[in-house]
Design a protein around this motif. Structure first.
Motif, PDB file in Angstrom:
ATOM      1  N   MET A   1       0.715  -1.214   0.172  1.00  0.00           N
ATOM      2  CA  MET A   1       0.046   0.037  -0.054  1.00  0.00           C
ATOM      3  C   MET A   1       0.937   1.402  -0.015  1.00  0.00           C
ATOM      4  O   MET A   1       0.597   2.243  -0.766  1.00  0.00           O
ATOM      5  N   THR A   2       1.920   1.204   1.075  1.00  0.00           N
ATOM      6  CA  THR A   2       2.778   2.686   0.876  1.00  0.00           C
ATOM      7  C   THR A   2       3.712   2.274  -0.214  1.00  0.00           C
ATOM      8  O   THR A   2       4.236   1.216  -0.559  1.00  0.00           O
ATOM      9  N   ALA A   3       4.165   3.590  -0.514  1.00  0.00           N
ATOM     10  CA  ALA A   3       5.224   3.296  -1.613  1.00  0.00           C
ATOM     11  C   ALA A   3       6.538   3.366  -0.940  1.00  0.00           C
ATOM     12  O   ALA A   3       7.178   4.058  -0.851  1.00  0.00           O
ATOM     13  N   VAL A   4       7.112   2.068  -0.950  1.00  0.00           N
ATOM     14  CA  VAL A   4       8.484   1.924  -0.349  1.00  0.00           C
ATOM     15  C   VAL A   4       9.254   1.706  -1.497  1.00  0.00           C
ATOM     16  O   VAL A   4       8.937   1.064  -2.278  1.00  0.00           O
ATOM     17  N   THR A   5      10.333   2.412  -1.303  1.00  0.00           N
ATOM     18  CA  THR A   5      11.411   2.102  -2.419  1.00  0.00           C
ATOM     19  C   THR A   5      11.983   1.000  -2.357  1.00  0.00           C
ATOM     20  O   THR A   5      12.028   0.289  -1.327  1.00  0.00           O
ATOM     21  N   ALA A   6      12.454   0.722  -3.599  1.00  0.00           N
ATOM     22  CA  ALA A   6      12.906  -0.947  -3.962  1.00  0.00           C
ATOM     23  C   ALA A   6      13.893  -1.363  -2.880  1.00  0.00           C
ATOM     24  O   ALA A   6      13.653  -2.453  -2.248  1.00  0.00           O
TER      25      ALA A   6
ATOM     26  N   ASP B   1       7.482   4.770   8.028  1.00  0.00           N
ATOM     27  CA  ASP B   1       8.008   5.580   6.668  1.00  0.00           C
ATOM     28  C   ASP B   1       7.829   7.068   6.963  1.00  0.00           C
ATOM     29  O   ASP B   1       8.722   7.718   6.725  1.00  0.00           O
ATOM     30  N   ALA B   2       6.520   7.107   7.670  1.00  0.00           N
ATOM     31  CA  ALA B   2       6.557   8.697   7.753  1.00  0.00           C
ATOM     32  C   ALA B   2       7.421   9.289   8.683  1.00  0.00           C
ATOM     33  O   ALA B   2       8.034  10.241   8.743  1.00  0.00           O
TER      34      ALA B   2
ATOM     35  N   LEU C   1      10.027  12.356   8.154  1.00  0.00           N
ATOM     36  CA  LEU C   1       9.603  13.698   9.061  1.00  0.00           C
ATOM     37  C   LEU C   1      11.020  14.026   9.743  1.00  0.00           C
ATOM     38  O   LEU C   1      11.492  14.970   9.859  1.00  0.00           O
ATOM     39  N   ARG C   2      11.850  12.951   9.864  1.00  0.00           N
ATOM     40  CA  ARG C   2      12.993  13.096  10.735  1.00  0.00           C
ATOM     41  C   ARG C   2      14.058  13.983   9.933  1.00  0.00           C
ATOM     42  O   ARG C   2      15.017  14.704  10.154  1.00  0.00           O
ATOM     43  N   ARG C   3      13.973  13.860   8.591  1.00  0.00           N
ATOM     44  CA  ARG C   3      14.382  14.574   7.547  1.00  0.00           C
ATOM     45  C   ARG C   3      14.115  15.905   7.243  1.00  0.00           C
ATOM     46  O   ARG C   3      15.006  16.933   6.705  1.00  0.00           O
TER      47      ARG C   3
ATOM     48  N   ALA D   1       4.890  13.800   5.349  1.00  0.00           N
ATOM     49  CA  ALA D   1       5.378  12.447   5.868  1.00  0.00           C
ATOM     50  C   ALA D   1       4.254  11.633   5.483  1.00  0.00           C
ATOM     51  O   ALA D   1       4.486  10.390   5.211  1.00  0.00           O
ATOM     52  N   LEU D   2       2.952  11.800   6.061  1.00  0.00           N
ATOM     53  CA  LEU D   2       1.899  11.021   5.998  1.00  0.00           C
ATOM     54  C   LEU D   2       1.129  11.023   4.681  1.00  0.00           C
ATOM     55  O   LEU D   2       0.130   9.890   4.425  1.00  0.00           O
TER      56      LEU D   2
END
Lengths: 306, 295
Positions: free
Chosen positions: B1-6, B18-19, B23-25, B286-287
């Motif tokens: 569901m979430t767009a996780v990078t490869a 992920d969020a 956010l931390r960046r 982030a979300l």
């Protein structure tokens, strides 16, 4: 189009009735009454007073009477300012508030749209970041903080502008109140404009216009501005409501004799009819204004669903 | 569901992990988060940070500017009360209003929106028409009327502000619910014989949390602002208790002689609002799955 206008009217009428009903019930149920003064009135005099103002009737009758009079433009007598009717008070206060609010709205639209457009044209430049940071500041600083700070700097330390009152109507007396009232709206409008302008500038027909070699000024003014301003048009309704609410505080701070000041005084003194009058008056104004904005929006962009 | 990078897909990340990474960046959002935490700690431990009580009158030091020797580090007001302590106590009220009133509107808005969206049809139409009608009312004026009515009771301020702020939340939640209710997992629950109210509570609402969290962060500053506005007009909390709005009002009246009375509370109020807005913006980036650009 006609169907759309009619439908919007049908929503506006119950809104106004609910508004009148709610404020009527609340202000009547509030503890304490308009005749609670420094000294206790003799009971028979108080009874006569209540009868004179029809306060001895059942609530539903009072409500019916109020709505009936309202339809004829009669807001009833003021309880505090004994010699004036609420209609007269509104008539004396509203022009002042209108001038303040109108100028603030014009300033907000002018500065907000220009700043937003410039920021969008130089997206991600230092200028863009600067404008957006300032806008964030404008949104975060409430106008009742901004107004005293402006007075402190420009009226007290620098002595450039008067700190309050209306004087004899010179424009210099309105500069600080108008700025304080407009700043948060400038911030919102510039953010809105920037966002939608960036989107519009990415669209195909703008690229086509660029490819045809049209000068940037023409592209912006003739082609990009109208679609980019649509979100701003729909924000005008809420912005008006915000400016009206803000003017309550601003009039208090700068001691400007407008409607907002009457409202606060009325609320503190339990001047039922005056408070009701101002709420209903502003409520009608906001509802009608929203209606107009909706109609204009649909006229500008006929794709909006009914 | 979430767009996780490869490359990261192997370990697997939840939406929240992920969020948090995004956010931390975001330096502005993180700085805001830390500032808000610091403010909360200060406000919580207010009584232990100064020798003075919030309503204690120091007759020897009335209306003095900030000074270290007397331990009035923000100065005192016209009644000789320590401004540092009063600012922090005002912060208690302001933050409390922010949290309680937002919770009230969260409760009303989420249940209203989720029910309207999930039930749909005529019920949905009627419920949303009511929201439309309420939306057009000038709320600030009604809150002022409420304050006149309720006689400035602090608890009722919370509820009153919360009870009028739920409209946006209801609209957002309804929209999300509409898109969720035809998804397979809801259909599976329905086929399994789960009741509607349980589906809403266990399957719909938990999936709304992302949007709701973003919106709550942006609603808290609005609520704090409403309370300050009321206190500024003299319709909020009552003496000797105080809030940032009331302090700004006192300060504005004395700013020619005692500018510190205006500057400190104004600074606290503004910085807090600023932080909530920045944090909200950061959380949205982030979300919100739509906006996520693959890093």
């Amino acid at each position: 189009m006609l169907k759309f206008v009619l439908r919007r009217f049908l929503v506006a009428i119950p809104t106004l009735l609910i508004l009148i009903g709610l404020s009527f019930t609340m202000i009547r149920m509030a503890p304490g009454g308009p005749f609670d003064g420094e000294k206790q009135l003799p009971p028979d005099i108080e009874a006569n007073l209540r009868a004179a103002y029809h306060l001895d009737e059942p609530l539903y009758q009072q409500f019916g009477r109020y709505v009936f009079n309202l339809l004829q433009g009669d807001f009833g007598p003021s309880f505090q300012y004994r010699d004036f009717s609420v209609t007269e008070l509104i008539r004396s206060g509203f022009p002042v508030s209108l001038r303040l609010g109108g100028l603030a709205m014009c300033l907000a639209l002018l500065v907000g749209i220009s700043a937003g457009t410039i920021a969008a044209l130089r997206q991600n430049s230092a200028l863009d970041h600067g404008v957006m940071a300032t806008a964030m500041l404008g949104i975060s600083i409430p106008n009742f903080v901004m107004a005293p700070l402006l007075v402190l700097i420009f009226a007290i330390y620098l002595g450039w502008l008067p700190a309050g009152g209306l004087g004899s109507g010179e424009l210099s007396h309105l500069v600080l109140p108008v700025i304080a009232l407009a700043l948060p709206q400038i911030a919102y409008i510039s953010r809105l404009t920037r966002g939608s302008m960036i989107e519009v500038l990415r669209s195909n027909y703008i690229r086509t216009a660029r490819a045809q070699g049209l000068p940037t000024r023409t592209i912006i003014l003739r082609h990009a501005l109208k679609p980019a301003l649509m979100p701003v048009v729909s924000y005008i309704g809420p912005a008006t409501a915000a400016v009206i609410t803000g003017s309550v505080v601003i009039e208090q701070i700068f001691s400007i004799p407008g409607l907002g000041r009457y409202f606060v005084q009325g609320a503190l003194n339990r001047d039922y009819t005056l408070v009701m009058g101002v709420v209903v008056f502003y409520g009608v104004l906001i509802v009608v204004f929203n209606l107009l904005v909706d109609i204009v929006y649909r006229w500008l962009d006929p794709r909006v669903p009914l | 569901m979430t767009a996780v990078t490869a490359p990261r897909a192997v370990t697997g990340h939840s939406l929240w992990q992920d969020a948090w990474l995004v956010l931390r960046r975001n330096r502005a959002a993180m700085a805001s988060l830390y500032l808000l935490l610091t403010t909360s700690v200060l406000v919580l431990f207010a009584p232990y940070l100064s020798p003075y009580g919030f309503d204690f009158t120091d007759w020897d030091h009335v209306s003095i500017p900030p000074s270290w020797q007397t331990a009035h580090i923000f100065g005192t007001d016209g009644l000789g009360r320590d401004l540092f302590v009063r600012t922090l106590y005002g912060g208690r009220i302001s933050l409390l209003v922010g949290i309680v009133a937002t919770s009230v509107s969260l409760l009303i808005g989420v249940s209203y929106g989720a029910i309207a969206g999930y039930v749909g049809g005529r019920v949905d139409q009627v419920m949303m028409r009511i929201v439309d009608i309420l939306y057009a009312l000038p709320f600030m004026f009604l809150v002022i009327l409420l304050m006149v009515f309720f006689g400035r009771n602090i608890l009722l301020i919370f509820v009153a502000i919360g009870a009028i702020n739920w409209l946006d939340m209801a609209r957002i939640v309804r929209g999300q619910t509409l898109s969720l209710k035809n998804r397979e997992f809801v259909e599976a629950a329905r086929a399994g014989g789960v009741s509607s109210s349980r589906i809403i509570r266990r399957h719909i609402v938990p999936n709304l949390l992302g949007v709701v969290v973003v919106y709550v962060t942006l609603m808290i500053p609005q609520v704090i602002l409403v309370e300050s506005f009321l206190s500024f007009l003299g319709l909020g909390v009552q003496e000797p208790m105080t809030s940032w709005g009331a302090l700004v009002n006192d300060g504005a009246a004395e700013m020619e002689n005692a500018p510190w009375m205006l500057v400190f509370p104004a600074l606290f109020l503004t910085v807090t609002l600023f932080c909530f807005n920045f944090l909200g913006d950061g959380l949205r980036d982030a979300l919100d799955p739509r906006d996520r650009s693959a890093p």
